[in-house]
Write a protein that holds these residues in place. Structure first.
Motif, short mmCIF file in Angstrom:
data_model
loop_
_atom_site.label_atom_id
_atom_site.label_comp_id
_atom_site.label_asym_id
_atom_site.label_seq_id
_atom_site.Cartn_x
_atom_site.Cartn_y
_atom_site.Cartn_z
N GLY A 30 -6.18 9.47 -0.49
CA GLY A 30 -5.75 8.12 -0.82
C GLY A 30 -6.68 7.07 -0.26
O GLY A 30 -6.36 5.89 -0.27
N SER A 32 1.12 5.48 -11.38
CA SER A 32 0.78 5.24 -9.99
C SER A 32 1.54 6.21 -9.09
O SER A 32 2.75 6.33 -9.17
CB SER A 32 1.13 3.79 -9.65
OG SER A 32 0.85 3.51 -8.31
N ASP A 74 -3.31 4.65 -10.21
CA ASP A 74 -3.52 4.41 -8.79
C ASP A 74 -2.99 5.61 -8.01
O ASP A 74 -2.01 6.23 -8.42
CB ASP A 74 -2.76 3.13 -8.38
CG ASP A 74 -2.96 2.77 -6.92
OD1 ASP A 74 -4.09 2.86 -6.43
OD2 ASP A 74 -1.96 2.41 -6.25
N THR A 75 -3.65 5.95 -6.90
CA THR A 75 -3.19 7.05 -6.06
C THR A 75 -3.15 6.61 -4.61
O THR A 75 -4.18 6.22 -4.05
CB THR A 75 -4.14 8.27 -6.18
OG1 THR A 75 -4.30 8.59 -7.57
CG2 THR A 75 -3.57 9.48 -5.46
N LYS A 76 -1.98 6.64 -4.01
CA LYS A 76 -1.85 6.36 -2.58
C LYS A 76 -1.28 7.60 -1.89
O LYS A 76 -0.51 8.36 -2.51
CB LYS A 76 -0.90 5.18 -2.33
CG LYS A 76 -1.38 3.85 -2.87
CD LYS A 76 -2.57 3.32 -2.11
CE LYS A 76 -2.90 1.88 -2.38
NZ LYS A 76 -2.89 1.43 -3.74
#
Lengths: 351, 351
Positions: free
Chosen positions: A26, A108, A142-144
């Motif tokens: 991330g 996401s 999105d990647t967290k």
């Protein structure tokens, strides 16, 4: 065939030098890039996603619908699906409920450190497949990653954009006294599928979630019935009862429904009895409710029943002038009772 | 004035019969409705949000940009802002980097059970204020609640839609040898602001996050310089170094930058030295990088420096034919070194 065999046939998992997601995935740096380039981008491939910019750019005109949902379902794998297809179908269906043809989705992830790559891949493959079925493209994402114990495996947000059907005119303001209330299929199936896994209940056959896309069916109905469809809503969290209460409050009329007419799978009904749950409050993922002009109601149900996800469609009630903003149920034995909105939390993290 | 006094003056918190968020607030039923009706809807009020449907419907035409980000920053309140304004500014800025005028945002919460209502309200007020500053409307949303220990206070997803500026032509394909690389302000400020809170570092004055919207500034630049702006990117996670590497990879040319030209606040530079961090890898929230035609570069910086968020803008390097796909830094003492992408994770949960 095991779950993995099925996957391997269609979308083999890429060979990676890591088995689990780490905080570094991330970071936005090398590891994030390696994760995305290792297979995510090629799996979800389309010209808009391929630009790898901060957002996607496309041409689109007219009346647009825009919707968002975050999915936190537990467990992430459940009978009949996983969080990936739920996240695609859920937002696709919210757009369909606006009378729109879903076109583009964002995707996401909030991943808890330690998620096995194999599970992540399985979820991704479901996302790909359900996006294809719904005929939508994943165009930006999105990647967290959060530390172990600060999340729960994986949460997914999808937001979506669709084009409102030219014949659609969906608004609670269009609802009239006499309108019929239609449900497109059996109620309470998704919630009971999840509950039975959590509670370890054993039934003769497994109850599986009804998660599916509704957009193709809704489009066909809008083609035929246009503005005679006054409102569309999918009864997810809070179930049919909560949505009917919201509708009654919004339009200012009363709503009568008949318990006899509400379709529920026998096994789901049995499970509700065991668990002490009213099916009207249990969450759904693959059905919708329509408020339509009385004169088209029968044809609407007939058309709906031609679709796989509409075979159990039924008229369950109507809009009335009496008891404004209240929902009244006539029970199987003829008694009448007020149906309120869901109070408290029946099944946390159902979607 | 304390933080609460400031809030009370502008947006007093509604009187509620609960102090913390509970699982029931994510049920979709009575408690969810009570939470939203108690002040959320009236705080973020606009005609599109007011329909309370599964999505928002609006008319919009032409080239659109669509972007998404989930925000998981820890701590959620930090010097210079909180997760609410970060979530608005972050997605607004991603749209601006596509050359778009941001118009509509979605807003989706994943709240950990037990979050004090007062903190939730403070975040909401920041969302309202930052949306107003950026001139965007929150038009659709979602609220989920997870059990204590399955999240971390609050995660927020925002997705956004914007209209691409008619003069914009943003693509890494437009980059040419000789193009200048411009940074709009001091680098590494946001990351060091967060890091100093986490590490309990004490500086003479507090380093505050640079979070701000960039869309008004970018619009004015596009008005004047149009297609001579070849690429825009905001160096958030991974910092300037990572974004430059992505750009070099995408366009296939080399990039030279000069350490002397890179603006860093003295105190931030000092903190980086203490912490052993290279400012080029530290996250930013309120600056952007532009790759522009050489002939407009000086005027671009001049125009940029007229804006509050552009006073420290500088040309930091250029695009070259040599060392394709590599970024080379000339250090303050004249040495040259390769600048790679961020490896591993420098500061987890920085946005």
């Amino acid at each position: 065939m095991t779950r993995n065999t099925i996957l391997n046939l269609s979308c083999p998992m890429p060979t990676l030098d890591f088995d689990v997601i780490t905080l570094g995935h991330g970071s936005g740096g090398v590891l994030t890039n390696r994760l995305l380039e290792s297979g995510v981008f090629s799996l979800l491939k389309n010209p808009l996603l391929d630009t790898h910019h901060d957002g996607a750019v496309f041409e689109l005109s007219g009346n647009l619908a825009f919707s968002t949902d975050s999915y936190v379902i537990s467990p992430v794998f459940f009978p009949g699906g996983n969080i990936g297809e739920l996240a695609v179908n859920g937002t696709v269906n919210d757009l369909a409920m606006c009378g729109a043809i879903p076109r583009y989705l964002s995707l996401s992830f909030i991943i808890e450190e330690g998620l096995p790559i194999s599970e992540f891949w399985e979820i991704l493959v479901s996302i790909k497949n359900s996006a294809e079925c719904a005929d939508v493209q994943i165009v930006t994402g999105d990647t967290k990653v959060v530390e172990k114990g600060k999340g729960d495996k994986i949460f997914i947000n999808t937001s979506g954009i669709g084009q409102v059907h030219p014949k659609a005119h969906i608004s609670s303001k269009n609802i009239k006294v006499g309108d019929k209330i239609i449900v497109s299929g059996n109620v309470a199936t998704h919630g009971i599928a999840i509950m039975s896994v959590r509670e370890g209940l054993d039934f003769e056959t497994t109850i599986i979630s009804d998660t599916t896309n509704l957009n193709h069916t809704v489009k066909a109905l809008l083609d035929d019935f246009g503005a005679d469809i006054h409102l569309l809503r999918d009864p997810t969290r809070g179930g049919v009862a909560t949505v009917l209460n919201e509708i009654a409050k919004d339009c200012g009329f009363g709503i009568n429904i008949s318990q006899n007419q509400i379709p529920v799978l026998e096994q789901v009904f049995g499970a509700c009895e065991i668990l002490g749950l009213d099916p009207l409050y249990v969450a759904n993922e693959g059905i919708f409710m329509a408020i339509v002009a009385a004169e088209i109601a029968d044809n609407f149900v007939k058309k709906l029943s031609e679709f796989d996800n509409g075979t159990d469609a039924a008229i369950i009630g109507e809009v009335v002038l009496e008891h404004p903003k209240q929902v009244i149920l006539t029970s199987k034995i003829g008694g009448k009772r007020v149906v309120n909105m869901l109070v408290g939390e029946q099944l946390p993290r159902i979607c």
